[in-house]
Design an enzyme around this catalytic site. Sequence first.
Site, PDB file in Angstrom:
ATOM      1  N   HIS A   1      52.613  37.325  40.102  1.00  0.00           N
ATOM      2  CA  HIS A   1      51.338  38.062  40.121  1.00  0.00           C
ATOM      3  C   HIS A   1      51.591  39.569  40.275  1.00  0.00           C
ATOM      4  CE1 HIS A   1      49.665  34.145  42.022  1.00  0.00           C
ATOM      5  NE2 HIS A   1      49.006  34.262  40.889  1.00  0.00           N
TER       6      HIS A   1
ATOM      7  N   LYS B   1      39.537  23.893  43.432  1.00  0.00           N
ATOM      8  CA  LYS B   1      40.991  23.688  43.478  1.00  0.00           C
ATOM      9  C   LYS B   1      41.474  23.340  44.879  1.00  0.00           C
ATOM     10  CE  LYS B   1      43.179  26.399  39.843  1.00  0.00           C
ATOM     11  NZ  LYS B   1      44.147  27.475  39.633  1.00  0.00           N
TER      12      LYS B   1
ATOM     13  N   ARG C   1      52.330  32.225  31.126  1.00  0.00           N
ATOM     14  CA  ARG C   1      53.698  31.760  31.395  1.00  0.00           C
ATOM     15  C   ARG C   1      54.129  30.910  30.213  1.00  0.00           C
ATOM     16  NH1 ARG C   1      51.695  30.132  37.222  1.00  0.00           N
ATOM     17  NH2 ARG C   1      49.956  29.833  35.815  1.00  0.00           N
TER      18      ARG C   1
ATOM     19  N   SER D   1      52.117  29.600  42.109  1.00  0.00           N
ATOM     20  CA  SER D   1      51.839  29.453  43.542  1.00  0.00           C
ATOM     21  C   SER D   1      52.031  28.006  43.975  1.00  0.00           C
ATOM     22  CB  SER D   1      50.397  29.871  43.849  1.00  0.00           C
ATOM     23  OG  SER D   1      50.181  31.206  43.481  1.00  0.00           O
TER      24      SER D   1
HETATM   25  P1  ADP Z   1      43.956  30.744  38.528  1.00  0.00           P
HETATM   26  O1  ADP Z   1      43.411  29.714  39.494  1.00  0.00           O
HETATM   27  O2  ADP Z   1      42.872  31.655  37.999  1.00  0.00           O
HETATM   28  O3  ADP Z   1      44.830  30.194  37.440  1.00  0.00           O
HETATM   29  P2  ADP Z   1      46.380  31.915  39.662  1.00  0.00           P
HETATM   30  O4  ADP Z   1      46.502  32.696  40.935  1.00  0.00           O
HETATM   31  O5  ADP Z   1      47.139  30.641  39.564  1.00  0.00           O
HETATM   32  O6  ADP Z   1      44.830  31.703  39.461  1.00  0.00           O
HETATM   33  O7  ADP Z   1      46.802  32.830  38.435  1.00  0.00           O
HETATM   34  C1  ADP Z   1      46.111  34.023  38.121  1.00  0.00           C
HETATM   35  C2  ADP Z   1      46.590  34.526  36.777  1.00  0.00           C
HETATM   36  O8  ADP Z   1      47.946  34.959  36.892  1.00  0.00           O
HETATM   37  C3  ADP Z   1      46.586  33.470  35.660  1.00  0.00           C
HETATM   38  O9  ADP Z   1      46.250  34.121  34.436  1.00  0.00           O
HETATM   39  C4  ADP Z   1      48.002  32.980  35.623  1.00  0.00           C
HETATM   40  O10 ADP Z   1      48.347  32.491  34.348  1.00  0.00           O
HETATM   41  C5  ADP Z   1      48.740  34.276  35.947  1.00  0.00           C
HETATM   42  N1  ADP Z   1      50.066  34.047  36.529  1.00  0.00           N
HETATM   43  C6  ADP Z   1      50.381  33.444  37.699  1.00  0.00           C
HETATM   44  N2  ADP Z   1      51.709  33.420  37.892  1.00  0.00           N
HETATM   45  C7  ADP Z   1      52.259  34.036  36.805  1.00  0.00           C
HETATM   46  C8  ADP Z   1      53.609  34.322  36.385  1.00  0.00           C
HETATM   47  N3  ADP Z   1      54.656  33.945  37.108  1.00  0.00           N
HETATM   48  N4  ADP Z   1      53.784  34.952  35.204  1.00  0.00           N
HETATM   49  C9  ADP Z   1      52.715  35.309  34.448  1.00  0.00           C
HETATM   50  N5  ADP Z   1      51.439  35.071  34.782  1.00  0.00           N
HETATM   51  C10 ADP Z   1      51.204  34.448  35.939  1.00  0.00           C
END
Ligand code: ADP
Length: 162
Positions: free
Chosen positions: A18, A42, A91, A129
């Site tokens: 992030h 979630k 990703r 995460s």
């Molecule tokens: P959500 O519940 O909206 O998916 P996340 O916190 O899991 O929330 O992710 C927020 C955004 O950050 C999403 O677009 C996710 O694809 C992106 N993201 C999370 N980790 C990575 C990473 N390691 N590389 C690229 N994008 C990421």
Amino acid sequence: MTATAIYPGTFDPVTRGHIDICERALKMFDHVVIGVADSLAKQPFFDINERFDMLETVFAGNDRISIKPFSGLLIDVARESNANVIIRGLRAISDFEYEVQLAGMNRSLAPEIETVFLTAAQHYAFVSSSLVREIARLDGDVSEFLHPEILRRLTEKLKTVK
Ligand code: ADP
């Protein structure tokens, strides 16, 4: 006029993936609003106050980033924040279908807002995460994927649920 983008997510907890995406977004926009979704469906491990606090810790002192919790529609918080761009991270291919669907829905709700996809550095390309939490729960070393203070908070919280 300043260019503002919103980067929404659950951040349960914020990872170096992030952080990497945010740093890239700051190269393109004057201001990035990190939207912390309550994501109740979630059933997040950290509550919204904890997730907000962790983001504040990680980005403390950066006046080009602000953190905003939200529970309603993303496009509403985007408009409130004067953000005409939504940042999302991609990703593996598995993110693609859902992200394109989400971008399409947001576009039909708010045609004036564009979604921009960014990818993180190779080293963080597989970090999520949920995986980080799972590995930490099993006592694996996730220190390279988390800010030290986030690692400390995750380790503390895991002790309370083990
Ligand atoms: P959500 O519940 O909206 O998916 P996340 O916190 O899991 O929330 O992710 C927020 C955004 O950050 C999403 O677009 C996710 O694809 C992106 N993201 C999370 N980790 C990575 C990473 N390691 N590389 C690229 N994008 C990421």
